[in-house]
Design an enzyme around this catalytic site. Structure first.
Site, PDB file in Angstrom:
ATOM      1  N   LYS A 193      10.615  -5.319  -2.085  1.00 20.86           N
ATOM      2  CA  LYS A 193      11.050  -6.651  -1.640  1.00 20.86           C
ATOM      3  C   LYS A 193      10.125  -7.721  -2.225  1.00 20.86           C
ATOM      4  CE  LYS A 193      10.178  -9.229   1.937  1.00 20.86           C
ATOM      5  NZ  LYS A 193      10.222 -10.547   1.247  1.00 20.86           N
TER       6      LYS A 193
ATOM      7  N   SER B  72      -0.714 -11.596   3.113  1.00 19.04           N
ATOM      8  CA  SER B  72      -1.761 -12.123   3.994  1.00 19.04           C
ATOM      9  C   SER B  72      -2.274 -11.036   4.947  1.00 19.04           C
ATOM     10  CB  SER B  72      -1.216 -13.299   4.792  1.00 19.04           C
ATOM     11  OG  SER B  72      -0.166 -12.863   5.608  1.00 19.04           O
ATOM     12  N   THR B  73      -3.462 -11.245   5.445  1.00 20.54           N
ATOM     13  CA  THR B  73      -4.067 -10.284   6.360  1.00 20.54           C
ATOM     14  C   THR B  73      -3.256 -10.201   7.659  1.00 20.54           C
ATOM     15  OG1 THR B  73      -6.226 -10.682   5.370  1.00 20.54           O
ATOM     16  CG2 THR B  73      -6.228  -9.722   7.576  1.00 20.54           C
TER      17      THR B  73
ATOM     18  N   GLU C 263      -3.206  -4.760   0.164  1.00 15.34           N
ATOM     19  CA  GLU C 263      -3.990  -5.698  -0.650  1.00 15.34           C
ATOM     20  C   GLU C 263      -3.838  -7.054   0.020  1.00 15.34           C
ATOM     21  OE1 GLU C 263      -5.765  -4.697  -3.028  1.00 15.34           O
ATOM     22  OE2 GLU C 263      -4.858  -2.832  -3.705  1.00 15.34           O
TER      23      GLU C 263
ATOM     24  N   CYS D 107      -5.587 -14.117  -4.572  1.00 11.82           N
ATOM     25  CA  CYS D 107      -6.425 -13.505  -3.539  1.00 11.82           C
ATOM     26  C   CYS D 107      -7.861 -13.356  -4.013  1.00 11.82           C
ATOM     27  CB  CYS D 107      -5.844 -12.161  -3.168  1.00 11.82           C
ATOM     28  SG  CYS D 107      -5.540 -11.160  -4.622  1.00 11.82           S
TER      29      CYS D 107
ATOM     30  N   GLU E 285      -9.124 -18.436   4.167  1.00 12.27           N
ATOM     31  CA  GLU E 285      -8.506 -18.492   2.852  1.00 12.27           C
ATOM     32  C   GLU E 285      -7.569 -19.700   2.772  1.00 12.27           C
ATOM     33  OE1 GLU E 285      -5.552 -15.449   1.864  1.00 12.27           O
ATOM     34  OE2 GLU E 285      -6.607 -15.194  -0.041  1.00 12.27           O
TER      35      GLU E 285
END
Ligand code: NAD
Length: 504
Positions: free
Chosen positions: A187, A241-242, A262, A296, A397
């Site tokens: 996706k 994203s985390t 990641e 990132c 971030e």
């Protein structure tokens, strides 16, 4: 403008693909739902893209499941040959892919041409060559037994990727998974699906059997979440994203999927007082401003020795102000727009966050004033001096052309700052002192460290993070291991085993 007019205006020779790609065919979503993908230069509509729902993901998983036995048992060299052919086709269609990527994401054409496309071809080629290089092992066990280890593919792999490098991520994600014999449901991000769909078309041309690769553009909360939950999927590989990474882990628990993450980063880029200053200024600008800082691994914390900080910043600010913002499709543009309006607003909101905590804006901090950029998602190169490494702009971030400047007195303080976030992805340092360089590299909480450079990637070199930046590695042999599992086979060659139950 209709799609054909847009294609012509952008200089594309072939149709823009905007449907799902399932079982070797481009198809509409079962629901008929679409979502517009926008040109971030002016927010005009490029194409209405089919949005996959649960039924479409089910179909994609079914196609991938059906294709798995033949694909995984195909001679590894033959799988590799298809990936090598794909790499050639990417190069043959380089200009087409570069323009499409710039149109959909805002990457300056010079970067799409010189980085995104060649890196994508190189990565598929690397894993094409790798397909028949991953060998099993023989373990020296007890006399009379042969114990060999097979590296087997996992099955159907789900892959969910973000919008910052969609073309390149097709190769990082699909290259090793396919070389190892897995089949795929991928996706792309809902706002940048076009180059991924083009790769699907080229895959068919390269001879990829139907169903081996399925591409399902769709919303993260719908298609993405469903892929993470799906019982027919053996592994999920996620970049993003985390916060979403955490949701993926929870969703994967149903069938105990293997997970590879990641996630975000807050790269420390440290410049010592003995560094080659000009090289460090240029490299540090690239570290943060390449791809508008939407990386990132961006060097988003610029950590300067206090002795050289003023001189460095003079040069750095002058360079940042000279970076040419403009339409990504103009070959002379050095920095394009951010990829979406929502994200541009999020990045600009961090300028207020910085000021609220006493930060000083040294450059940028706003959109450009040029009228031809007024409708786009542009942000000027932004440099903010923070009061403390604990400030939000030194911890969170931002994911934009926004660098936070901090200063240090000695090596110990530099290391304390570098390791002060929960992230641990990429970091860099600039020094002529060999011992210091290696010591810092050893002690940095990071998956990757660059010495006297920044942001180097290569298909052979493992890429990934520690801490809140995720786990698992892309690229290199590590990636092939991530997409395989070991089977241990025991053979009694001529072992004399005394009976366990002697009376029998
Ligand atoms: P995001 O997490 O919002 O979205 C990434 C992908 O996840 C998209 O395809 C999205 O549709 C999907 N998604 C969203 N919610 C989901 C859910 N509940 N279940 C499954 N899928 C879902 O991230 P983003 O803001 O689009 O991307 C930027 C982030 O990606 C940054 O944090 C950046 O650091 C990170 N990133 C990491 C790497 C790396 O290699 N470590 C590389 C590039 C980007």
């Amino acid at each position: 403008m209709n799609l054909a007019d847009i294609q012509a205006a952008v200089g594309l020779r072939t149709p823009i693909r905007h449907q799902l790609f399932i079982d070797g065919r481009f198809v509409d979503a079962e629901s008929g739902e679409t979502q517009a993908t926008l040109n971030p230069h002016d927010n005009s509509v490029i194409a209405e893209v089919a949005m996959a729902g649960h039924t479409d993901v089910d179909k994609a998983v079914a196609a991938a499941t059906k294709a798995f036995p033949a694909w995984s048992r195909m001679a590894a060299a033959d799988r590799g040959r298809i990936l090598l052919k794909l790499a050639d086709l990417i190069e043959a269609n380089a200009e087409e892919l570069a323009r499409l990527e710039s149109l959909d994401t805002g990457h300056p054409l010079r970067d799409s041409r010189n980085l995104d496309v060649p890196r994508t071809a190189a990565c598929f080629r690397y894993f094409g060559g790798m397909a028949d290089k991953l060998q099993g092992d023989v373990v020296p066990v007890e006399v009379g037994f042969l114990n060999y280890l097979l590296r087997e593919p996992l099955g159907v792999v789900g892959q969910v990727v973000p919008w910052n490098f969609p073309l390149m991520f097709t190769s990082w994600k699909m290259g090793p998974a396919l070389a190892a014999g897995n089949t795929i449901v991928l996706k792309p991000a809902e706002i940048t699906p076009l180059s991924t769909l083009k790769i699907a078309e080229l895959m068919s041309e390269a001879g990829m059997p139907d169903g081996v690769v399925n591409i399902v553009p769709g919303l993260g909360s719908v298609a993405g979440q469903y892929i993470a939950e799906h019982p027919g999927i053996a592994k999920i590989a996620f970049t993003g994203s985390t916060a979403t990474g955490r949701r993926i882990v929870q969703a994967s628990a149903g069938n105990l999927k293997k997970v590879q993450l990641e996630l975000g980063g807050k790269g420390a880029n440290i410049v010592f007082d003995d560094a080659n200053l000009l090289a460090a200024v240029n490299g540090s600008a690239w570290a943060i401003f390449h791809n508008q800082g939407q990386a990132c691994i961006a060097g988003s914390r610029l950590v300067l020795h206090e002795r050289i900080a003023d001189e460095f910043l003079d040069k750095f600010i002058t360079l940042a102000k000279s970076i040419k913002l403009g339409n990504p499709l103009d070959a002379s543009t050095e920095m394009g727009p951010l990829t979406s309006r929502m994200h541009r607003d999020r990045v600009l909101a961090y300028v207020d966050v910085a000021r609220e905590q006493g930060g000083e804006v040294l450059a940028g901090g706003k959109g450009p004033s040029a009228s031809d950029l007024a409708n786009g998602c542009y942000v000027e190169p932004t440099i903010v001096k923070a009061r403390s490494f604990k400030d939000r702009v030194a911890q969170e971030e931002v994911f934009g052309p926004f660098v936070t400047v901090l200063t240090f007195k000695d090596d110990a303080e530099a290391m304390q700052i570098a390791n002060s976030t929960d992230y641990g992805l990429g970091s860099g340092l600039w020094t002529r002192d060999l011992q210091r360089a290696h010591k810092m590299a050893r002690d940095m909480h990071a998956g990757m460290v660059w010495i006297n450079s920044y942001k180097r990637v290569n298909p052979g070199s493992p890429f990934g993070g520690v801490g809140q930046s995720g786990y698992g590695r892309e690229m290199g042999f590590e990636a092939m291991r991530e997409y395989t599992q070991v089977k241990s086979v025991w053979v009694n060659v001529d072992a004399q085993i005394p009976p366990w139950y002697p009376r029998a």
